[in-house]
Design a protein around this motif. Sequence first.
Motif, PDB file in Angstrom:
ATOM      1  N   LYS A 133       0.791  -1.243   0.000  1.00 30.32           N
ATOM      2  CA  LYS A 133       0.000   0.000   0.000  1.00 30.32           C
ATOM      3  C   LYS A 133       0.823   1.295   0.000  1.00 30.32           C
ATOM      4  CE  LYS A 133      -4.144  -2.023   1.923  1.00 30.32           C
ATOM      5  NZ  LYS A 133      -4.943  -2.131   3.152  1.00 30.32           N
ATOM      6  N   GLU A 281      -7.819   1.210  -1.600  1.00 33.48           N
ATOM      7  CA  GLU A 281      -6.902   0.180  -2.086  1.00 33.48           C
ATOM      8  C   GLU A 281      -7.469  -0.538  -3.301  1.00 33.48           C
ATOM      9  OE1 GLU A 281      -6.353  -3.436   0.026  1.00 33.48           O
ATOM     10  OE2 GLU A 281      -8.386  -3.463   0.824  1.00 33.48           O
ATOM     11  N   ASN A 283      -7.249  -4.462  -4.642  1.00 29.92           N
ATOM     12  CA  ASN A 283      -6.837  -5.795  -4.221  1.00 29.92           C
ATOM     13  C   ASN A 283      -6.421  -6.633  -5.426  1.00 29.92           C
ATOM     14  OD1 ASN A 283      -7.521  -5.943  -1.191  1.00 29.92           O
ATOM     15  ND2 ASN A 283      -9.364  -5.060  -2.076  1.00 29.92           N
TER      16      ASN A 283
HETATM   17 MG    MG Z   1      -6.908  -5.367   1.228  1.00 36.57          MG
END
Ligand code: MG
Length: 313
Positions: A133, A281, A283
Motif C-alpha cells: 500500500k 486500495e 486488491n
Molecule cells: Mg486489502
Amino acid sequence: MKTETGAVVLVGSREDLHIQEVSRRLTAEGVDAVVVDTLAFPDETRVSLTDDLDGIVVDGRPVGRPAAVYLRGLHASPLAYLVDAQEAMDADWRTTLTAFREKATLLNGLVSRWERLGVPLYNPVSSDWVMHKPAQLAALKAAGLPVPRTLWTNDPEAVRHFAAGGRVAYKPVNGGAATRELKAEDLTDERLGALAAAPVTFQELLPGEDIRVYVLEGEVIASLRIVTQALDFRQNEERLEPIELPAPVARNCVKACEVLGLRWTGLDLKRGQDGELKFLELNGSAMFLGFDAGGGTDVAGHFTRALARHARR
Ligand code: MG
Ligand code: ADP
Ligand code: MG
C-alpha cells in the motif's frame, strides 16, 4: 509453442471457495481447469521445474504454458489465509519459517515463469510491488487519482504532526487488525511507543460511504455500496446495494487498475468529509463470492468467462 496446453491454471487451495467456484464454472464451460494446490504444497502437491521456462510438471501432469492463470494465493507464509502452522512453529519456528521461504521462492519462481512466457496472469506478478500500500497509494496519487492524506510511519513525532491536520484513522500497513479512529489519548509517549514494535498507517478519516468496485480488463463489471454503521465495514456489513457509478468515478477506477498494471481488481473507495470518493486500495486477488451473493452482482460469471476466452483462442 509446443507446450501450450489450453488449460486454465488455478493457483490456490482446493479448500478455497473462490478456487472451487471458478473451477466449477470453467468445467461447466468445457474448459480444462487445473488446480495447483499451493496450500497442499509441498506435503501433497508435487511440483517439478526444469531449467526450461516451460519445464513445469504438477502432480505428474505437464502444465507448460497454460492459456491463462488465476492467481488466488500461494499460501506461502504461516500468516496466510487457511494456513495452520501453529504446531510446526511451536516445535521449531526457524526451520518452519525457512521451509516456508523455500516454498515461497519456488512458487514465486513458477508464476514468474508464466509471466515471462507471456501467459495472461490474473494478476501479473510484475505488479506485486504496487500491491504494497505505501507504494500503491502514492502511485495512484502520482497518476492524478484521489487518495486520502496518508502517513506510514513508526515515528511518534511524525504522528503528532499528522494528527494536528484533522480527524485521523489508523490501521495496519498490511493487515491483521481493524481500522480505528485516532484519539487524543492515543498521542501519549507510552501509546506511541508501540510504534517501536511495528509501523502503522495513519490516514485522513473518511466518514462517508464505502463502495466496492470490480474492474476487469478495462471495464467496470460491478459496483456496490456497503451500508454499515461501523468505521471498518469488514464483518460489519449490514446491506449490499448494487449502484450505478458516476461516469468520472468509473473512469478513475479503470485508470487506477491500468496504472497498477492489473488485469482485474476489487477496489475499495470511501467518501471523504469533502464529499469526494477516495481510493483506499486495489486488491490483487479480490474476493467476490460474498458480494455476488449479497449484492446480486455477477463478478464470478464475468471473471470466469474472461479466463475461458483465453482457452478458446
Ligand atoms: Mg486489502
Ligand atoms: P484492507 O486491506 O484491510 O481491506 P482497507 O484500507 O480497505 O484495508 O481498509 C479496510 C476498511 O476499513 C475500509 O474498507 C473502510 O471501511 C475502513 N477504513 C479504512 N481506511 C479508512 C479511513 N481512512 N477512514 C475511514 N475508514 C477507513
Ligand atoms: Mg479493503
